[in-house]
Structures are given as C-alpha cells and as structure tokens.
Motif scaffolding. Sequence first.
Motif, PDB file in Angstrom:
ATOM      1  N   GLU A 293     -15.473   5.976  -8.737  1.00  0.00           N
ATOM      2  CA  GLU A 293     -15.527   5.158  -7.529  1.00  0.00           C
ATOM      3  C   GLU A 293     -14.227   4.398  -7.314  1.00  0.00           C
ATOM      4  N   ALA A 294     -13.627   3.911  -8.400  1.00  0.00           N
ATOM      5  CA  ALA A 294     -12.373   3.170  -8.283  1.00  0.00           C
ATOM      6  C   ALA A 294     -11.278   4.060  -7.695  1.00  0.00           C
ATOM      7  N   VAL A 295     -11.210   5.308  -8.151  1.00  0.00           N
ATOM      8  CA  VAL A 295     -10.225   6.248  -7.596  1.00  0.00           C
ATOM      9  C   VAL A 295     -10.440   6.413  -6.094  1.00  0.00           C
ATOM     10  N   SER A 296     -11.681   6.592  -5.696  1.00  0.00           N
ATOM     11  CA  SER A 296     -11.989   6.804  -4.282  1.00  0.00           C
ATOM     12  C   SER A 296     -11.663   5.577  -3.437  1.00  0.00           C
ATOM     13  N   ILE A 297     -11.914   4.393  -3.983  1.00  0.00           N
ATOM     14  CA  ILE A 297     -11.589   3.164  -3.256  1.00  0.00           C
ATOM     15  C   ILE A 297     -10.080   3.044  -3.060  1.00  0.00           C
ATOM     16  N   LEU A 298      -9.315   3.321  -4.102  1.00  0.00           N
ATOM     17  CA  LEU A 298      -7.862   3.231  -3.977  1.00  0.00           C
ATOM     18  C   LEU A 298      -7.326   4.264  -2.996  1.00  0.00           C
ATOM     19  N   ARG A 299      -7.913   5.427  -3.010  1.00  0.00           N
ATOM     20  CA  ARG A 299      -7.488   6.463  -2.068  1.00  0.00           C
ATOM     21  C   ARG A 299      -7.767   6.018  -0.636  1.00  0.00           C
ATOM     22  N   ALA A 300      -8.915   5.416  -0.408  1.00  0.00           N
ATOM     23  CA  ALA A 300      -9.240   4.903   0.927  1.00  0.00           C
ATOM     24  C   ALA A 300      -8.285   3.780   1.320  1.00  0.00           C
ATOM     25  N   LEU A 301      -7.928   2.939   0.365  1.00  0.00           N
ATOM     26  CA  LEU A 301      -6.998   1.851   0.648  1.00  0.00           C
ATOM     27  C   LEU A 301      -5.622   2.386   1.028  1.00  0.00           C
ATOM     28  N   LEU A 302      -5.116   3.332   0.269  1.00  0.00           N
ATOM     29  CA  LEU A 302      -3.810   3.913   0.569  1.00  0.00           C
ATOM     30  C   LEU A 302      -3.803   4.569   1.948  1.00  0.00           C
ATOM     31  N   ARG A 303      -4.865   5.265   2.274  1.00  0.00           N
ATOM     32  CA  ARG A 303      -4.958   5.905   3.580  1.00  0.00           C
ATOM     33  C   ARG A 303      -5.002   4.861   4.700  1.00  0.00           C
ATOM     34  N   THR A 304      -5.714   3.763   4.456  1.00  0.00           N
ATOM     35  CA  THR A 304      -5.788   2.696   5.448  1.00  0.00           C
ATOM     36  C   THR A 304      -4.415   2.081   5.686  1.00  0.00           C
ATOM     37  N   MET A 305      -3.652   1.860   4.632  1.00  0.00           N
ATOM     38  CA  MET A 305      -2.307   1.305   4.775  1.00  0.00           C
ATOM     39  C   MET A 305      -1.449   2.189   5.668  1.00  0.00           C
ATOM     40  N   THR A 306      -1.515   3.486   5.448  1.00  0.00           N
ATOM     41  CA  THR A 306      -0.722   4.423   6.246  1.00  0.00           C
ATOM     42  C   THR A 306      -1.174   4.430   7.697  1.00  0.00           C
ATOM     43  N   LEU A 307      -2.465   4.516   7.915  1.00  0.00           N
ATOM     44  CA  LEU A 307      -2.988   4.568   9.276  1.00  0.00           C
ATOM     45  C   LEU A 307      -2.717   3.269  10.032  1.00  0.00           C
ATOM     46  N   TYR A 308      -2.825   2.153   9.333  1.00  0.00           N
ATOM     47  CA  TYR A 308      -2.589   0.874   9.998  1.00  0.00           C
ATOM     48  C   TYR A 308      -1.129   0.759  10.443  1.00  0.00           C
ATOM     49  N   GLU A 309      -0.218   1.135   9.579  1.00  0.00           N
ATOM     50  CA  GLU A 309       1.196   1.077   9.952  1.00  0.00           C
ATOM     51  C   GLU A 309       1.483   1.960  11.160  1.00  0.00           C
ATOM     52  N   ARG A 310       0.919   3.135  11.187  1.00  0.00           N
ATOM     53  CA  ARG A 310       1.166   4.039  12.303  1.00  0.00           C
ATOM     54  C   ARG A 310       0.632   3.486  13.617  1.00  0.00           C
ATOM     55  N   LYS A 311      -0.480   2.789  13.559  1.00  0.00           N
ATOM     56  CA  LYS A 311      -1.100   2.288  14.782  1.00  0.00           C
ATOM     57  C   LYS A 311      -0.504   0.970  15.253  1.00  0.00           C
ATOM     58  N   TYR A 312      -0.216   0.065  14.320  1.00  0.00           N
ATOM     59  CA  TYR A 312       0.173  -1.293  14.709  1.00  0.00           C
ATOM     60  C   TYR A 312       1.636  -1.641  14.448  1.00  0.00           C
ATOM     61  N   PHE A 313       2.308  -0.914  13.563  1.00  0.00           N
ATOM     62  CA  PHE A 313       3.677  -1.282  13.197  1.00  0.00           C
ATOM     63  C   PHE A 313       4.706  -0.248  13.637  1.00  0.00           C
ATOM     64  N   GLU A 314       4.348   0.666  14.499  1.00  0.00           N
ATOM     65  CA  GLU A 314       5.264   1.759  14.838  1.00  0.00           C
ATOM     66  C   GLU A 314       6.605   1.253  15.357  1.00  0.00           C
ATOM     67  N   ARG A 315       6.588   0.181  16.151  1.00  0.00           N
ATOM     68  CA  ARG A 315       7.814  -0.371  16.725  1.00  0.00           C
ATOM     69  C   ARG A 315       8.102  -1.773  16.212  1.00  0.00           C
ATOM     70  N   LEU A 316       7.576  -2.090  15.042  1.00  0.00           N
ATOM     71  CA  LEU A 316       7.796  -3.400  14.439  1.00  0.00           C
ATOM     72  C   LEU A 316       8.436  -3.234  13.064  1.00  0.00           C
ATOM     73  N   PRO A 317       9.299  -4.164  12.661  1.00  0.00           N
ATOM     74  CA  PRO A 317       9.962  -4.077  11.346  1.00  0.00           C
ATOM     75  C   PRO A 317       9.066  -4.608  10.229  1.00  0.00           C
ATOM     76  N   LEU A 318       7.831  -4.118  10.201  1.00  0.00           N
ATOM     77  CA  LEU A 318       6.852  -4.567   9.214  1.00  0.00           C
ATOM     78  C   LEU A 318       6.280  -3.376   8.468  1.00  0.00           C
ATOM     79  N   ARG A 319       5.948  -3.606   7.211  1.00  0.00           N
ATOM     80  CA  ARG A 319       5.299  -2.584   6.403  1.00  0.00           C
ATOM     81  C   ARG A 319       4.229  -3.246   5.548  1.00  0.00           C
ATOM     82  N   LEU A 320       3.473  -2.441   4.821  1.00  0.00           N
ATOM     83  CA  LEU A 320       2.421  -2.958   3.951  1.00  0.00           C
ATOM     84  C   LEU A 320       2.674  -2.531   2.511  1.00  0.00           C
ATOM     85  N   LYS A 321       2.331  -3.418   1.590  1.00  0.00           N
ATOM     86  CA  LYS A 321       2.388  -3.106   0.162  1.00  0.00           C
ATOM     87  C   LYS A 321       1.097  -3.605  -0.469  1.00  0.00           C
TER      88      LYS A 321
END
Length: 265
Positions: free
Chosen positions: A81-109
């Motif tokens: 379950e921990a692996v699956s949660i981390l995978r979902a988190l990593l995917r969320t980080m990528t999707l969020y950046e693409r949707k909300y940060f495309e033209r902003l100098p912001l990233r997620l870590k």
Amino acid sequence: MIRLFLSIDMVGSTQFKARFTGQGSQGWLETFRNFFCNFPLMLAGQVGFEFIDSDSTPAIDVWKAMGDEVIFVAEPASAEEAVSILRALLRTMTLYERKYFERLPLRLKGTAWLVEFGEQNIELDIAELSAGDGARHIDYIGPDIDLGFRLSKFARASSLVVSLDLMEQLLGAPNRDLLSLHLLGEEELKGVMFGRPYPVVWAADAETGFDFLPWEIKSCPLVAAAAAAPPTEIMRLQAAIADMRLYLRKMHGIDRMPLTMGARP
C-alpha cells in the motif's frame, strides 16, 4: 501504530511572491489558494485511481499546512500500500504542475517518511484547538517526526526524498518495481543519527522517472546525479540500511529494529 507522512512543498515560491512587492497578496494569493485547496483533492482522486481494484482505499488526510507546504498523514496497511500511495503522490505532483504551473516559475518537491507511535513518538489531542463541531485537533511530536522535516532539506523539484525506514519497507514490497530508488549520497541532518551523515534517497515512478528541467540539472549536484545514474541496486540500498543499524548498535547501544506494518482495523 505506524503512520506515513507526506510533505509537499513549492519550489520557487519566495521569489515568486517577491515579484509582486508593493501589490500586497493579490498577485500571488490565487496561486496559493489553488494549491492548498486543489492539491489535496487531486491527490485523493489519484489515490482512488491507484486503488480502484482494491477492496479498500487508504485515507490520506491533511495534517497541517504551513507556509508553502502541505503535510498529509496516512496509515498504510502494508508495504504494498505504501508503494501505491507514493506512486499516486508522484503522479499528482506531475499532473498538478502541468495544470497549474505551466506558465509559472513554480515546481513541487516531496518528502515521505514513516513514524512508529509509542514511547518515542506521540499523538496529542489538543482540546483548545478542536473545532466547535467536536472534531479533534491532533498533533504529532517526536524525533521521527522531526526527521522528516530535516530530510526535506534535500528534496528538489520533481523529487520525493524518502527515509531509511520507509525505503526498507518499499524494498520488501511485492510491487516495489513500480518505484525506482536512487541513493545520491549522505548528508548530516541536525539532531539525527548522532551527527552521522544520513543517506539521501529519492524515489521516482519507475515508468516515468524524474522530470527535471535543463537548468535544474546544471545548477544542482543532487539533481545532476539523479539524472545521470540508473536506479540504485537493491543490495546497495540494503547495505546502507545495515550500515546505519550497525552504527547505532555498536556506537550507541541502540537496536533499531525494522518497522512492522499491520492491517488497518
């Protein structure tokens, strides 16, 4: 009881807010409001997607938001379950950046770590901060809580730094191949391991890898190392765990046993 803590922080937020000096918060407020409101919703959706074929879905709750960071807490029933949660988190980080940060100098870590509650780490129910509807206000205190905040110093954009205890669980998971783990060196963490340098390990989705920008690779040695090297061999990761366990036992008389994750009630 073992809990998984997940911290997501904005990279570049200080400089971004400084752009609007003299304009108050109007220039950047909406960006931050979107993050604190929409990222948790998006994460919940991706966790649901990740566990769509499972009998149950682990809850991912917001523990607290502070500054430009939101911290989640979960109780995975197993390493799988921990692996699956981390995978979902990593995917969320990528999707969020693409949707909300495309033209902003912001990233997620991100930072992810496990905490076992008992004698060393405790849960506090702070009645004075509880909501009027009877909802409890829970806080968490202990050295392993602090570890995650110390470790977050070595997270970078598009990366998820993980603790040794969590890494050990990931290595034993039947779905461990869904993540790639990269040992990038060792760094001293204040108040952690009696000053002995602590292994810095980043996790990435094994299918997509890291999503570094060219200038990030050129400007940061950790990012450059992660971009250039393949995932670290399992035996080397296991050796890092064994080395730290030997050090604690030999030099400080401490037996740091592997955590045991159990089923949720």
